[in-house]
Write an enzyme that holds these catalytic residues in place. Structure first.
Site, PDB file in Angstrom:
ATOM      1  N   ASP A  47       7.515   2.438  -4.084  1.00 52.79           N
ATOM      2  CA  ASP A  47       8.036   3.265  -2.945  1.00 52.79           C
ATOM      3  C   ASP A  47       8.165   2.214  -1.821  1.00 52.79           C
ATOM      4  O   ASP A  47       7.270   1.243  -1.472  1.00 52.79           O
ATOM      5  CB  ASP A  47       7.003   4.159  -2.165  1.00 52.79           C
ATOM      6  CG  ASP A  47       7.580   5.116  -1.064  1.00 52.79           C
ATOM      7  OD1 ASP A  47       8.642   5.731  -1.508  1.00 52.79           O
ATOM      8  OD2 ASP A  47       7.056   5.005   0.128  1.00 52.79           O
ATOM      9  N   THR A  48       8.896   2.222  -0.720  1.00 51.13           N
ATOM     10  CA  THR A  48       9.213   0.872   0.221  1.00 51.13           C
ATOM     11  C   THR A  48       9.336   1.692   1.403  1.00 51.13           C
ATOM     12  O   THR A  48      10.127   2.931   1.572  1.00 51.13           O
ATOM     13  CB  THR A  48      10.569   0.341  -0.274  1.00 51.13           C
ATOM     14  OG1 THR A  48      10.513  -0.129  -1.584  1.00 51.13           O
ATOM     15  CG2 THR A  48      10.807  -0.742   0.703  1.00 51.13           C
TER      16      THR A  48
END
Length: 226
Positions: free
Chosen positions: A85-86
């Site tokens: 996840d960013t």
């Protein structure tokens, strides 16, 4: 161990493919809404763990429904499940920048990043799964994927933007590129024109810190051989 990438991101698939890593892809859908007053680290760690849990449930559902034909080669050995996840994080260290909901939301984020430095954080979780007897059904030889090991990393990269004008923001939103990206921009695309400097991993900003992810996979494989 074979690898499953639980991600719908074409950018993460492309990055792993660049290094000729063999992997299978599945997509998972979770609620990515941040909790009130949730710190960036707590949020991103929760996201990769939730994606791993959702992917494990999906794999077990396919196994139960005999719908796992594309995973047949994986059934005889443990696998590594990759989730990632960013997010963007403003200089206050508290404000999380996720995918924009609409044009106004994107403008709000971009105005906060204009002519300043923000951070891009990517969390990666490697989860080792192995087929084990189902605990509640030990006498029917039913097996399910169970977590036997997991490790996480968080990589941070500083990104400095030029001063943004309303025209720049309008043109960029109209391009269609920002909608599915954390912070509302893609450094690998048209968004590169806004970036005056980065400090840290470029691939981290794209969506997956490649060198660090490969090291995590190697560590997981090495642990399995001990």
């Amino acid at each position: 161990m074979d690898i499953i990438l639980a991600s719908g991101s074409p950018r993460r698939r492309e990055l792993l493919s660049r290094v000729q890593l063999e992997f299978t892809v599945i997509s998972v859908d979770i609620d990515e809404t941040p909790y009130q007053d949730e710190s960036p680290e707590d949020y991103i760690v929760r996201m990769v763990a939730a994606k791993a849990e959702a992917a494990t449930v999906q794999l077990n559902r396919q196994l139960k429904n005999n719908d796992a034909h594309i995973y047949q080669s994986l059934l005889s050995k443990p696998i590594i499940l990759l989730t990632s996840d960013t997010i963007g994080v403003l200089p206050d260290g508290k404000t999380v920048l996720v995918k924009p909901n609409n044009r106004e939301d994107a403008y709000r984020m971009w105005q906060q990043m204009s002519d300043s430095t923000h951070e891009v954080w990517t969390a990666v979780q490697a989860t080792q799964l192995s087929l084990q007897p189902k605990r509640s059904d030990e006498f029917n030889n039913e097996q399910v994927w169970q977590i036997i090991n997991q490790q996480q990393i968080i990589e941070r990269t500083e990104v400095t933007f030029v001063a943004l004008t309303l025209e720049m923001m309008s043109d960029y939103w109209d391009s269609g590129e920002p909608a599915d990206k954390a912070g509302g921009y893609g450094i690998q695309g048209l968004g590169a024109a806004w970036v005056s400097r980065i400090n840290g991993s470029y691939t981290n900003v794209v969506g997956l810190p490649l060198a660090q992810t490969l090291a995590l996979i190697k560590e997981m494989n090495d642990t399995d051989t001990l």
